[in-house]
Design a protein around this motif. Structure first.
Motif, PDB file in Angstrom:
ATOM      1  N   HIS A  85       0.852  -1.188   0.000  1.00 48.67           N
ATOM      2  CA  HIS A  85       0.000   0.000   0.000  1.00 48.67           C
ATOM      3  C   HIS A  85       0.883   1.231   0.000  1.00 48.67           C
ATOM      4  O   HIS A  85       2.102   1.153   0.018  1.00 48.67           O
ATOM      5  CB  HIS A  85      -0.906   0.015   1.242  1.00 48.67           C
ATOM      6  CG  HIS A  85      -1.850  -1.139   1.320  1.00 48.67           C
ATOM      7  ND1 HIS A  85      -3.051  -1.160   0.665  1.00 48.67           N
ATOM      8  CD2 HIS A  85      -1.756  -2.325   1.990  1.00 48.67           C
ATOM      9  CE1 HIS A  85      -3.674  -2.300   0.914  1.00 48.67           C
ATOM     10  NE2 HIS A  85      -2.907  -3.013   1.718  1.00 48.67           N
ATOM     11  N   GLY A  86       0.242   2.373   0.015  1.00 53.85           N
ATOM     12  CA  GLY A  86       0.954   3.624   0.198  1.00 53.85           C
ATOM     13  C   GLY A  86       1.427   4.253  -1.094  1.00 53.85           C
ATOM     14  O   GLY A  86       1.133   3.792  -2.203  1.00 53.85           O
ATOM     15  N   ALA A  87       2.208   5.328  -0.951  1.00 52.99           N
ATOM     16  CA  ALA A  87       2.619   6.140  -2.083  1.00 52.99           C
ATOM     17  C   ALA A  87       3.471   5.359  -3.073  1.00 52.99           C
ATOM     18  O   ALA A  87       3.364   5.560  -4.283  1.00 52.99           O
ATOM     19  CB  ALA A  87       3.385   7.371  -1.590  1.00 52.99           C
ATOM     20  N   SER A  88       4.340   4.458  -2.581  1.00 57.96           N
ATOM     21  CA  SER A  88       5.209   3.722  -3.498  1.00 57.96           C
ATOM     22  C   SER A  88       4.411   2.787  -4.401  1.00 57.96           C
ATOM     23  O   SER A  88       4.710   2.651  -5.590  1.00 57.96           O
ATOM     24  CB  SER A  88       6.266   2.933  -2.716  1.00 57.96           C
ATOM     25  OG  SER A  88       5.642   2.009  -1.823  1.00 57.96           O
ATOM     26  N   SER A  89       3.370   2.151  -3.856  1.00 51.69           N
ATOM     27  CA  SER A  89       2.522   1.292  -4.684  1.00 51.69           C
ATOM     28  C   SER A  89       1.725   2.123  -5.676  1.00 51.69           C
ATOM     29  O   SER A  89       1.569   1.757  -6.845  1.00 51.69           O
ATOM     30  CB  SER A  89       1.570   0.476  -3.802  1.00 51.69           C
ATOM     31  OG  SER A  89       2.285  -0.422  -2.989  1.00 51.69           O
ATOM     32  N   ALA A  90       1.209   3.270  -5.202  1.00 51.26           N
ATOM     33  CA  ALA A  90       0.472   4.153  -6.104  1.00 51.26           C
ATOM     34  C   ALA A  90       1.378   4.678  -7.208  1.00 51.26           C
ATOM     35  O   ALA A  90       0.960   4.833  -8.359  1.00 51.26           O
ATOM     36  CB  ALA A  90      -0.131   5.314  -5.320  1.00 51.26           C
ATOM     37  N   PHE A  91       2.636   4.945  -6.872  1.00 46.55           N
ATOM     38  CA  PHE A  91       3.586   5.415  -7.884  1.00 46.55           C
ATOM     39  C   PHE A  91       3.727   4.401  -9.009  1.00 46.55           C
ATOM     40  O   PHE A  91       3.817   4.765 -10.189  1.00 46.55           O
ATOM     41  CB  PHE A  91       4.947   5.682  -7.245  1.00 46.55           C
ATOM     42  CG  PHE A  91       6.043   5.907  -8.239  1.00 46.55           C
ATOM     43  CD1 PHE A  91       6.938   4.905  -8.565  1.00 46.55           C
ATOM     44  CD2 PHE A  91       6.168   7.133  -8.877  1.00 46.55           C
ATOM     45  CE1 PHE A  91       7.935   5.103  -9.499  1.00 46.55           C
ATOM     46  CE2 PHE A  91       7.160   7.346  -9.815  1.00 46.55           C
ATOM     47  CZ  PHE A  91       8.049   6.331 -10.119  1.00 46.55           C
ATOM     48  N   LEU A  92       3.740   3.118  -8.668  1.00 47.37           N
ATOM     49  CA  LEU A  92       3.900   2.103  -9.704  1.00 47.37           C
ATOM     50  C   LEU A  92       2.673   2.005 -10.600  1.00 47.37           C
ATOM     51  O   LEU A  92       2.787   1.633 -11.765  1.00 47.37           O
ATOM     52  CB  LEU A  92       4.218   0.745  -9.084  1.00 47.37           C
ATOM     53  CG  LEU A  92       5.625   0.606  -8.501  1.00 47.37           C
ATOM     54  CD1 LEU A  92       5.933  -0.851  -8.162  1.00 47.37           C
ATOM     55  CD2 LEU A  92       6.680   1.134  -9.463  1.00 47.37           C
ATOM     56  N   THR A  93       1.486   2.320 -10.081  1.00 50.72           N
ATOM     57  CA  THR A  93       0.322   2.350 -10.970  1.00 50.72           C
ATOM     58  C   THR A  93       0.469   3.483 -11.985  1.00 50.72           C
ATOM     59  O   THR A  93       0.088   3.341 -13.145  1.00 50.72           O
ATOM     60  CB  THR A  93      -0.989   2.520 -10.187  1.00 50.72           C
ATOM     61  OG1 THR A  93      -1.042   3.804  -9.563  1.00 50.72           O
ATOM     62  CG2 THR A  93      -1.152   1.442  -9.141  1.00 50.72           C
ATOM     63  N   VAL A  94       1.037   4.613 -11.548  1.00 51.12           N
ATOM     64  CA  VAL A  94       1.313   5.716 -12.464  1.00 51.12           C
ATOM     65  C   VAL A  94       2.333   5.271 -13.511  1.00 51.12           C
ATOM     66  O   VAL A  94       2.198   5.554 -14.700  1.00 51.12           O
ATOM     67  CB  VAL A  94       1.834   6.946 -11.697  1.00 51.12           C
ATOM     68  CG1 VAL A  94       2.227   8.064 -12.661  1.00 51.12           C
ATOM     69  CG2 VAL A  94       0.788   7.438 -10.708  1.00 51.12           C
ATOM     70  N   LEU A  95       3.360   4.555 -13.049  1.00 52.72           N
ATOM     71  CA  LEU A  95       4.390   4.063 -13.966  1.00 52.72           C
ATOM     72  C   LEU A  95       3.786   3.121 -15.006  1.00 52.72           C
ATOM     73  O   LEU A  95       4.090   3.211 -16.194  1.00 52.72           O
ATOM     74  CB  LEU A  95       5.484   3.344 -13.172  1.00 52.72           C
ATOM     75  CG  LEU A  95       6.620   2.716 -13.986  1.00 52.72           C
ATOM     76  CD1 LEU A  95       7.445   3.790 -14.669  1.00 52.72           C
ATOM     77  CD2 LEU A  95       7.517   1.859 -13.089  1.00 52.72           C
TER      78      LEU A  95
END
Length: 391
Positions: free
Chosen positions: A214-224
């Motif tokens: 969870h969190g910002a790092s997981s969300a970052f990968l969805t953006v990637l």
């Protein structure tokens, strides 16, 4: 809804031929502005902004070089087709160097040559404009995504809202196939993501992803991942790169990209390409559970395909399956959050539970949510992404 009639500026000093060309093009459905004078042509461009210029190079008072330089300077907004009684290669190359779209040799053997050249030039111009619009949209999206990442660090709730805005439109129709999606949120921003979009006229590409944690790092990968698919879609139009139409190819790209981030995250994915022309599905699965469920003819079955998650192993292997789509079907994809809320224990029992619930092929997201009781969840332990493809 009416479609604007394409307009053509016809520059020709031969009045009889100019009138003949104009009459033929009007029969083909074009609006035509005719003139024998370059200066008047400039005024027509300013007033009417034609989509195509058709210009004769054989002007008694002007050299071909002078006319080509005038074309290069004054008709940059639209494609230009030139006609000339001289058809030597040097003339053709000189015209192309000055930005001309096509070169026709006079006299024309058949008026259809003119119609074909005009249609091709307009289609190429439209495609270039669409590509330019897409690049600008992609740049704007990238800027918005960069801003979104800052919001994710500042506020979990704000990050969740921004992440939802990146999702595609719901209940989207491609041909006679409908794409619907729903994400039942947990209290955290996570890595569940869904996207679908067209590639050209004949293909629809889609994927469902579940990034670990969870969190910002997981969300970052969805953006990637979203940007990765967007870039490969752009490469299809600009670099003659067909990777976007290969689920295995996209999984290989995703695997390399996630490994290169070095943030210790991996993801499971289902990637599919629907060929609207031959009614087929090409798909790959990268460690994603539960597997996609196909319901048709009163039966529901899992679509099996093997593959490792992306972002874990440098030499991961993926496989592709091809399926001819039934006349009427419902395909359902879940992220693994669904397995934490079904009323069964153990993976086998959970998978059978889902099959039983989808046996009657619920044909809408709402009916699936109701069948599985997802609306009754007060707080989901993990995000639950649902992608529904139906006809």
């Amino acid at each position: 809804m009416t479609t604007a009639v394409p307009s053509i500026l016809l520059i020709d000093t031969n009045a009889s031929e100019r009138e003949a060309y104009a009459a033929y093009l009007k029969q083909q459905g074009y609006s035509v502005y005719g003139t024998a004078d370059l200066q008047q042509a400039y005024s027509i461009v300013e007033q009417h902004s034609p989509q195509l210029v058709l210009c004769d190079l054989n002007v008694p008072t002007l050299s071909e070089q002078t006319i080509l330089q005038a074309i290069q300077s004054n008709f940059t907004h639209c494609p230009v087709i030139v006609m000339s009684s001289g058809g030597v290669m040097a003339d053709v190359l000189a015209a192309l160097r000055h930005g001309v779209s096509d070169f026709l040799v006079r006299p024309l053997a058949d008026m259809e040559v003119l119609a074909h050249a005009a249609k091709r030039a307009l289609e190429q111009s439209q495609l270039r404009q669409q590509n330019q619009d897409y690049r600008e949209q992609l740049e704007r999206t990238n800027q918005e995504l960069q801003a979104s990442l800052q919001l994710l660090e500042q506020d979990q709730l704000a990050g969740k809202q921004v992440q939802r805005k990146m999702l595609p439109a719901n209940n989207k129709q491609f041909g006679n196939i409908t794409f619907s999606r729903r994400i039942v949120p947990s209290v955290y921003i996570s890595g569940d993501f869904i996207d679908y979009f067209t590639v050209g006229d004949d293909y629809v590409v889609f994927f469902i992803a579940d990034v670990s944690g969870h969190g910002a790092s997981s969300a970052f990968l969805t953006v990637l991942l979203k940007n990765m698919f967007a870039r490969k879609r752009s490469d299809f139009f600009h670099r003659d790169d067909n990777t976007i139409l290969s689920p295995v190819g996209m999984l290989d790209v995703a695997n390399r990209n996630l490994l290169n981030t070095s943030i210790g995250k991996h993801a499971t994915l289902c990637v599919g390409v629907i060929n609207l022309k031959d009614n087929s599905l090409l798909y790959s699965v990268a460690g994603h559970l539960p597997l996609p469920i196909m319901a048709a003819g009163g039966e529901a079955n899992y679509l099996h395909c093997e593959g490792m998650p992306v972002g874990l192993f440098e030499h991961a292997h993926y496989s592709e399956n091809t399926l001819l789509l039934p006349e009427n079907f419902v395909m359902t994809f879940f992220s693994d959050g669904i397995l934490e809320v079904v009323e069964a224990e153990g993976v086998i029992a959970q998978e059978q539970f889902l099959l039983d619930k989808l046996q009657t092929a619920p044909d809408s997201i709402d009916s699936i949510v109701d069948a599985l009781g997802l609306n009754e969840l007060v707080e989901a332990p993990d995000d639950i992404a649902v992608l529904l493809i139906s006809r």
